[in-house]
Motif scaffolding. Structure first.
Motif, PDB file in Angstrom:
ATOM      1  N   VAL A   1       7.475 -12.411  20.837  1.00 27.39           N
ATOM      2  CA  VAL A   1       6.543 -13.174  20.000  1.00 27.39           C
ATOM      3  C   VAL A   1       6.308 -12.411  18.704  1.00 27.39           C
ATOM      4  O   VAL A   1       5.826 -11.281  18.723  1.00 27.39           O
ATOM      5  CB  VAL A   1       5.203 -13.421  20.730  1.00 27.39           C
ATOM      6  CG1 VAL A   1       4.274 -14.252  19.850  1.00 27.39           C
ATOM      7  CG2 VAL A   1       5.435 -14.119  22.067  1.00 27.39           C
ATOM      8  N   LEU A   2       6.662 -13.021  17.582  1.00 27.34           N
ATOM      9  CA  LEU A   2       6.558 -12.370  16.279  1.00 27.34           C
ATOM     10  C   LEU A   2       5.409 -12.980  15.478  1.00 27.34           C
ATOM     11  O   LEU A   2       4.936 -14.068  15.798  1.00 27.34           O
ATOM     12  CB  LEU A   2       7.882 -12.553  15.517  1.00 27.34           C
ATOM     13  CG  LEU A   2       9.096 -11.897  16.178  1.00 27.34           C
ATOM     14  CD1 LEU A   2      10.383 -12.309  15.465  1.00 27.34           C
ATOM     15  CD2 LEU A   2       8.959 -10.381  16.169  1.00 27.34           C
ATOM     16  N   PRO A   3       4.968 -12.300  14.434  1.00 27.27           N
ATOM     17  CA  PRO A   3       3.938 -12.901  13.579  1.00 27.27           C
ATOM     18  C   PRO A   3       4.454 -14.186  12.940  1.00 27.27           C
ATOM     19  O   PRO A   3       5.648 -14.302  12.654  1.00 27.27           O
ATOM     20  CB  PRO A   3       3.692 -11.837  12.507  1.00 27.27           C
ATOM     21  CG  PRO A   3       4.303 -10.573  13.023  1.00 27.27           C
ATOM     22  CD  PRO A   3       5.387 -10.973  13.965  1.00 27.27           C
ATOM     23  N   ALA A   4       3.571 -15.147  12.705  1.00 28.54           N
ATOM     24  CA  ALA A   4       3.967 -16.385  12.025  1.00 28.54           C
ATOM     25  C   ALA A   4       4.043 -16.147  10.527  1.00 28.54           C
ATOM     26  O   ALA A   4       3.341 -15.293   9.984  1.00 28.54           O
ATOM     27  CB  ALA A   4       2.952 -17.484  12.342  1.00 28.54           C
ATOM     28  N   GLY A   5       4.942 -16.859   9.869  1.00 31.89           N
ATOM     29  CA  GLY A   5       4.991 -16.799   8.400  1.00 31.89           C
ATOM     30  C   GLY A   5       6.307 -16.312   7.852  1.00 31.89           C
ATOM     31  O   GLY A   5       7.085 -15.638   8.534  1.00 31.89           O
ATOM     32  N   GLU A   6       6.560 -16.657   6.600  1.00 26.42           N
ATOM     33  CA  GLU A   6       7.838 -16.384   5.938  1.00 26.42           C
ATOM     34  C   GLU A   6       8.173 -14.887   5.892  1.00 26.42           C
ATOM     35  O   GLU A   6       9.346 -14.516   5.910  1.00 26.42           O
ATOM     36  CB  GLU A   6       7.789 -16.961   4.511  1.00 26.42           C
ATOM     37  CG  GLU A   6       9.071 -16.883   3.709  1.00 26.42           C
ATOM     38  CD  GLU A   6      10.099 -17.967   4.085  1.00 26.42           C
ATOM     39  OE1 GLU A   6       9.712 -19.034   4.582  1.00 26.42           O
ATOM     40  OE2 GLU A   6      11.306 -17.706   3.888  1.00 26.42           O
ATOM     41  N   THR A   7       7.152 -14.018   5.836  1.00 29.90           N
ATOM     42  CA  THR A   7       7.433 -12.579   5.737  1.00 29.90           C
ATOM     43  C   THR A   7       8.093 -12.036   7.005  1.00 29.90           C
ATOM     44  O   THR A   7       8.618 -10.926   6.997  1.00 29.90           O
ATOM     45  CB  THR A   7       6.145 -11.782   5.464  1.00 29.90           C
ATOM     46  OG1 THR A   7       5.188 -12.124   6.461  1.00 29.90           O
ATOM     47  CG2 THR A   7       5.584 -12.088   4.085  1.00 29.90           C
ATOM     48  N   THR A   8       8.089 -12.828   8.055  1.00 29.66           N
ATOM     49  CA  THR A   8       8.775 -12.398   9.287  1.00 29.66           C
ATOM     50  C   THR A   8      10.300 -12.424   9.109  1.00 29.66           C
ATOM     51  O   THR A   8      11.019 -11.750   9.839  1.00 29.66           O
ATOM     52  CB  THR A   8       8.324 -13.302  10.458  1.00 29.66           C
ATOM     53  OG1 THR A   8       6.926 -13.074  10.675  1.00 29.66           O
ATOM     54  CG2 THR A   8       9.067 -12.999  11.743  1.00 29.66           C
ATOM     55  N   LYS A   9      10.797 -13.175   8.121  1.00 33.26           N
ATOM     56  CA  LYS A   9      12.251 -13.207   7.877  1.00 33.26           C
ATOM     57  C   LYS A   9      12.678 -11.963   7.095  1.00 33.26           C
ATOM     58  O   LYS A   9      13.145 -12.053   5.964  1.00 33.26           O
ATOM     59  CB  LYS A   9      12.627 -14.461   7.076  1.00 33.26           C
ATOM     60  CG  LYS A   9      12.866 -15.680   7.937  1.00 33.26           C
ATOM     61  CD  LYS A   9      13.187 -16.918   7.122  1.00 33.26           C
ATOM     62  CE  LYS A   9      14.523 -16.853   6.432  1.00 33.26           C
ATOM     63  NZ  LYS A   9      14.861 -18.191   5.829  1.00 33.26           N
ATOM     64  N   SER A  10      12.543 -10.798   7.723  1.00 38.66           N
ATOM     65  CA  SER A  10      12.794  -9.529   7.038  1.00 38.66           C
ATOM     66  C   SER A  10      13.764  -8.676   7.837  1.00 38.66           C
ATOM     67  O   SER A  10      14.017  -8.924   9.021  1.00 38.66           O
ATOM     68  CB  SER A  10      11.483  -8.760   6.911  1.00 38.66           C
ATOM     69  OG  SER A  10      11.038  -8.385   8.219  1.00 38.66           O
TER      70      SER A  10
END
Lengths: 390, 390
Positions: free
Chosen positions: A91-100
């Motif tokens: 389970v990862l944080p929600a949001g575009e910054t997760t695409k890192s």
């Protein structure tokens, strides 16, 4: 432009939840890598049997985000275990910054920790961010393993889950790192769309409109006629998703790795990506679909300026997008004004650049878009000056 | 086992530098992704024209390491600029630890900073570490761009530069993350081999021997006869490189993404990778080729124990490797003793595992190796106990 937190729960006051009169299936034809997109209500509950049928014996890692996990993860885990599929979950944080890069590394490590083998699979449960990231992780872990998409946003169901583009962002731009890696199955449970905020639903709808604008003028007519029903959750919603997936599947089948025709899917995206970059991927100011909406409006107005399309068509496009609650002007983006130089720099770094000239998707009218490979940067600058002075 | 720093300059006392009587060319047949391996002396000086002929108009980023940069970078840059190719350069630290997520991110960023486009290329100048890392970066930057290998070690010339396997290591194991991404050209300048330390040359030679052991008993005979000339730098050296490349090219053409036959190239590698992991990739204790050498000796002795091969063949293999200055026993690795559990854990995490059973490349004799998919872990444990008690 719609305001508010894109992650706020849906209101959907005044209409019944989505009801689908039948289940749809779209085949993406890619030879040995062909796969099905199933579109229907309650499909998450059947995920176990559908995965087991296509990847017999596979174990899975489910990758999702904190928001989606609360809404849908329990059902997915029950469905997997009911079909005898061993699974673990990240389970990862929600949001575009997760695409890192950092979350790519974390996802790959979770795959290795789960000891998945090349015949096993990563299941992406979520929107485009989770699908792109988990797909990329599944493409590179052990040089490629199975992958299943369970998209839970409209944008993911009609666009990012179909066609095998995976990737992450870097400080230099969006999706600049990634792989082509096709899923073995896409399970689009339209019931999940009832949990989207109106703003998030509208953002996904921008990609639906895109298919009409690329080369399906009849579909654009359908959308003009049925927009209210689609937003309200009638059977037209699943129908619009099916047509969108068919449109994308046809383009992907013709040009899997974007050497030509596939580039048309970027209608509105060169401007859209530049805008997203200009606001630092701040979702409070602009989410992807909103960038695409403004980008499509700009592409049509730019085409009018170049003498390619009529102002009437550009006006019809903008009116439909606005009626759907989508922005169509750069000035609609809240916060500090965005300058021409910032946008030109972002456009130049975009991957759809070829040998110094700019590549844009332009149009001769609704449903008549085309790839223009040799656009003069000075023309773009002049156009942006006009847009920004309004 | 040969001692000393693997990065120490070569001595090569008492023999002339490598002289090649002719240039060799090996074609890797992969349809639209076919490419040439050129093998000869002074090829770096022709790199510009060879790259320009295959990737007209491309700009390049050269990725190399600090040690190789001192020896060969100047010549390569002159050659590129002489052919009108615009280039920039990224110099990374030398050593296996460079094959990491952090350096992948740095390499991708250098590609983006140089504004390379999908038709441009990354040129890997160095050994297997640089080739694997730079190749992976070129595979994922903008979802794939051109790639050229200029291998400067024997190991890279006969193995890692050919076949499109790219990747990095993680704390969980070697090459567990990567992509299949074929180069457009491999330029093997055998003159660079004169700059290798004897230990590094011998380590690469282990992979040469491997091709004989897999399925070319005649080549193993050739190596037994010509080992001294190959080490001394006679024309037999380039001949051995050519045959090695042909052997690898044939396997890769038959099975590009390792679904079957390609697995034979892992002869010696399951044990070898486990040993490398057990010493924490400490090159002072064990470099890759030495791990493969011990691994091949173990694979032959394990095959003898399983009643598949004769002790005579296993002895002949070990004798040849030892004559080449290579280790053939786990106990030859300097430093703290390596335990059975450590090795079993490393083997289990290796990517060549399928559904709990272990997969090994075993052999029925010299040149008669085969893929054994259902090896019982208890058999391996028993064998390792014997080996470790010696």
């Amino acid at each position: 432009m719609p305001a508010g937190d894109p992650s706020a729960p849906a209101a959907h006051a005044g209409h019944a939840p989505a009801r689908v009169d039948k289940e749809h299936s779209v085949r993406v034809e890619l030879g040995a890598r062909s796969y099905d997109i199933l579109i229907g209500e309650g499909l998450i509950d059947r995920a176990g049997t559908e995965v087991a049928a296509r990847l017999p014996g596979a174990r899975v890692l489910v990758v999702t985000d904190e928001r989606v996990a609360k809404l849908h993860l329990g059902r997915l885990e029950i469905a997997l275990s009911g079909a005898g599929i061993a699974s673990s979950t990240l389970v990862l944080p929600a949001g575009e910054t997760t695409k890192s890069f950092a979350h790519l590394e974390r996802s790959v490590d979770a795959i290795l920790e789960a000891r998945l083998e090349r015949g096993d699979a990563v299941v992406a449960l979520g929107g485009g961010v989770i699908g792109d990231l988990a797909g990329f992780a599944s493409a590179v872990a052990k040089r490629g393993m199975g992958f299943v998409q369970v998209p839970t946003t409209l944008l993911a169901q009609v666009d990012s889950s179909v066609g095998g583009k995976t990737g992450i962002n870097t400080p230099r731009g969006k999706n600049l790192v990634g792989a082509f890696h096709q899923p073995a199955l896409v399970l689009s449970d339209v019931a999940t769309l009832d949990t989207l905020s109106p703003r998030e639903f509208a953002a996904g709808y921008a990609e639906v409109v895109k298919y009409g604008l690329i080369d399906r003028p009849d579909f654009f007519d359908f959308l003009e006629k049925n927009r209210a029903a689609i937003f309200a959750g009638g059977p037209e919603r699943a129908e619009a998703i099916r047509i969108s997936c068919e449109a994308k599947a046809a383009v992907v089948a013709a040009d899997e790795e974007e050497h030509g025709a596939r580039a048309l899917l970027n209608l509105g995206h060169t401007f859209g990506h530049a805008l997203e970059r200009a606001v630092g991927y701040d979702a409070a100011r602009l989410v992807h679909g909103e960038g695409v909406s403004i980008g499509m409006a700009l592409a049509h107005r730019f085409s009018v300026k170049l003498g390619l399309a009529t102002g009437q068509d550009a006006g019809r496009v903008a009116a439909h997008l606005r009626a759907a609650g989508l922005p169509t002007e750069i000035s609609a983006i809240p916060g500090p004004a965005i300058g021409r130089e910032t946008l030109m720099e972002a456009i130049a770094q975009d991957k759809k650049v070829s040998r110094g000239r700019l590549t844009f998707i332009l149009t001769r009218g609704i449903g008549r878009s085309f790839l223009a490979g040799g656009v003069d940067p000075a023309e773009v600058e002049g156009f942006l000056d006009e847009e920004l002075s309004q």
